[in-house]
Scaffold this motif. Structure first.
Motif, mmCIF file in Angstrom:
data_model
loop_
_atom_site.group_PDB
_atom_site.id
_atom_site.type_symbol
_atom_site.label_atom_id
_atom_site.label_comp_id
_atom_site.label_asym_id
_atom_site.label_seq_id
_atom_site.Cartn_x
_atom_site.Cartn_y
_atom_site.Cartn_z
ATOM 1 N N LEU A 39 0.828 -1.200 0.000
ATOM 2 C CA LEU A 39 0.000 0.000 0.000
ATOM 3 C C LEU A 39 0.869 1.260 0.000
ATOM 4 N N LEU A 40 1.953 1.256 0.768
ATOM 5 C CA LEU A 40 2.882 2.389 0.729
ATOM 6 C C LEU A 40 3.347 2.627 -0.708
ATOM 7 N N SER A 41 3.666 1.553 -1.388
ATOM 8 C CA SER A 41 4.157 1.653 -2.762
ATOM 9 C C SER A 41 3.085 2.192 -3.714
ATOM 10 N N VAL A 42 1.866 1.682 -3.585
ATOM 11 C CA VAL A 42 0.784 2.078 -4.493
ATOM 12 C C VAL A 42 0.457 3.566 -4.383
ATOM 13 N N VAL A 43 0.558 4.127 -3.180
ATOM 14 C CA VAL A 43 0.214 5.546 -3.018
ATOM 15 C C VAL A 43 1.458 6.435 -2.942
ATOM 16 N N SER A 44 2.615 5.891 -3.331
ATOM 17 C CA SER A 44 3.860 6.662 -3.201
ATOM 18 C C SER A 44 3.981 7.767 -4.239
ATOM 19 N N ASP A 45 3.478 7.559 -5.429
ATOM 20 C CA ASP A 45 3.600 8.572 -6.485
ATOM 21 C C ASP A 45 2.496 9.608 -6.443
ATOM 22 N N ARG A 46 1.291 9.150 -6.096
ATOM 23 C CA ARG A 46 0.163 10.073 -5.983
ATOM 24 C C ARG A 46 -0.866 9.489 -5.031
ATOM 25 N N SER A 47 -1.560 10.372 -4.373
ATOM 26 C CA SER A 47 -2.597 9.954 -3.429
ATOM 27 C C SER A 47 -3.742 9.298 -4.188
ATOM 28 N N LEU A 48 -4.314 8.272 -3.573
ATOM 29 C CA LEU A 48 -5.439 7.546 -4.159
ATOM 30 C C LEU A 48 -6.508 7.335 -3.099
ATOM 31 N N THR A 49 -7.727 7.116 -3.535
ATOM 32 C CA THR A 49 -8.765 6.691 -2.607
ATOM 33 C C THR A 49 -8.492 5.231 -2.250
ATOM 34 N N VAL A 50 -9.028 4.796 -1.137
ATOM 35 C CA VAL A 50 -8.863 3.400 -0.735
ATOM 36 C C VAL A 50 -9.453 2.462 -1.791
ATOM 37 N N PRO A 51 -10.664 2.731 -2.328
ATOM 38 C CA PRO A 51 -11.185 1.823 -3.354
ATOM 39 C C PRO A 51 -10.275 1.734 -4.587
ATOM 40 N N ARG A 52 -9.717 2.851 -4.999
ATOM 41 C CA ARG A 52 -8.836 2.831 -6.173
ATOM 42 C C ARG A 52 -7.544 2.066 -5.857
ATOM 43 N N PHE A 79 -4.810 10.848 5.421
ATOM 44 C CA PHE A 79 -5.952 11.073 4.544
ATOM 45 C C PHE A 79 -6.072 12.565 4.269
ATOM 46 N N HIS A 80 -6.363 12.890 3.003
ATOM 47 C CA HIS A 80 -6.534 14.277 2.584
ATOM 48 C C HIS A 80 -7.888 14.421 1.904
ATOM 49 N N PRO A 81 -8.485 15.610 1.954
ATOM 50 C CA PRO A 81 -9.766 15.809 1.266
ATOM 51 C C PRO A 81 -9.646 15.493 -0.228
ATOM 52 N N ASN A 82 -10.698 14.905 -0.743
ATOM 53 C CA ASN A 82 -10.776 14.565 -2.163
ATOM 54 C C ASN A 82 -11.746 15.544 -2.824
ATOM 55 N N PRO A 83 -11.246 16.422 -3.669
ATOM 56 C CA PRO A 83 -12.143 17.402 -4.296
ATOM 57 C C PRO A 83 -13.201 16.773 -5.202
ATOM 58 N N ASP A 84 -12.940 15.540 -5.658
ATOM 59 C CA ASP A 84 -13.890 14.871 -6.555
ATOM 60 C C ASP A 84 -14.944 14.041 -5.825
ATOM 61 N N HIS A 85 -14.702 13.741 -4.538
ATOM 62 C CA HIS A 85 -15.641 12.890 -3.805
ATOM 63 C C HIS A 85 -15.431 13.116 -2.310
ATOM 64 N N LYS A 86 -16.278 13.911 -1.709
ATOM 65 C CA LYS A 86 -16.105 14.288 -0.303
ATOM 66 C C LYS A 86 -16.111 13.096 0.643
ATOM 67 N N GLY A 87 -16.819 12.031 0.297
ATOM 68 C CA GLY A 87 -16.929 10.873 1.183
ATOM 69 C C GLY A 87 -15.812 9.858 1.021
ATOM 70 N N SER A 88 -14.911 10.090 0.072
ATOM 71 C CA SER A 88 -13.828 9.134 -0.173
ATOM 72 C C SER A 88 -12.500 9.892 -0.218
ATOM 73 N N PRO A 89 -11.873 10.078 0.951
ATOM 74 C CA PRO A 89 -10.636 10.866 1.006
ATOM 75 C C PRO A 89 -9.489 10.181 0.268
ATOM 76 N N LEU A 90 -8.484 10.977 -0.024
ATOM 77 C CA LEU A 90 -7.283 10.476 -0.685
ATOM 78 C C LEU A 90 -6.258 10.056 0.366
ATOM 79 N N LEU A 91 -5.594 8.942 0.124
ATOM 80 C CA LEU A 91 -4.543 8.456 1.003
ATOM 81 C C LEU A 91 -3.199 8.768 0.362
ATOM 82 N N GLY A 92 -2.345 9.432 1.111
ATOM 83 C CA GLY A 92 -1.009 9.749 0.618
ATOM 84 C C GLY A 92 0.025 9.506 1.695
ATOM 85 N N LEU A 93 1.275 9.413 1.282
ATOM 86 C CA LEU A 93 2.350 9.161 2.238
ATOM 87 C C LEU A 93 2.802 10.443 2.926
#
Length: 152
Positions: A39-52, A79-93
């Motif tokens: 998971l660290l690797s998957v979100v290392s380049d850019r923040s993603l939602t958990v489902p993504r 977790f950071h706010p997701n401008p595209d989906h308020k209920g699904s925050p972005l996960l970043g390192l």
């Protein structure tokens, strides 16, 4: 050909198990698990939602959510706010997460060098090519509509 395919499947499962155990050891040396490392690797380049992130990893969202929560509790991700989906925050390192990932990756690079002693880069590339083609064939066999699609 069918007998060779059965033997290849057995070899792939054996290799996957050995590599998974090796990965667990590499991650454990930094106080992590392989699931956290992935998971660290998957979100290392850019923040993603958990489902993504779950789709990219090919595993259940619930499992990724648990690992994400653990990483956040440890200060390795946030977790950071997701401008595209308020209920699904972005996960970043966090910086600590990047540093942890860098240490695990360095250990893995060294281990991979040791594991492939006597195997040329060309042989590794040829094996990867055959496996990618086999994966595509299996995808076509399982779901002809999904063949050729890459998970973003």
């Amino acid at each position: 050909m069918a007998d060779e395919m059965a033997l290849l499947v057995a070899d792939v499962f054996e290799a996957a198990g050995l590599l998974r155990r090796s990965g667990e050891g590499l991650a454990a040396a930094e106080g992590q698990t392989q699931a956290r490392w992935q998971l660290l690797s998957v979100v290392s380049d850019r923040s993603l939602t958990v489902p993504r992130a779950a789709r990219r990893l090919g595993i259940a969202r619930q499992g990724v959510q648990r690992v994400a929560n653990d990483l956040v509790r440890e200060g390795l991700a946030a977790f950071h706010p997701n401008p595209d989906h308020k209920g699904s925050p972005l996960l970043g390192l966090t910086p600590a997460g990047h540093a942890t990932l860098q240490r695990i990756t360095a250990r893995a690079t060294e281990a991979h060098r040791d594991m492939t002693t006597g195997i040329s880069p060309q042989e590794i590339a040829a094996a990867r090519d055959v496996l990618r083609r086999l994966v595509e064939q299996v995808r076509r066999h399982q779901d002809p509509d999904q063949a050729g699609r890459q998970i973003p």
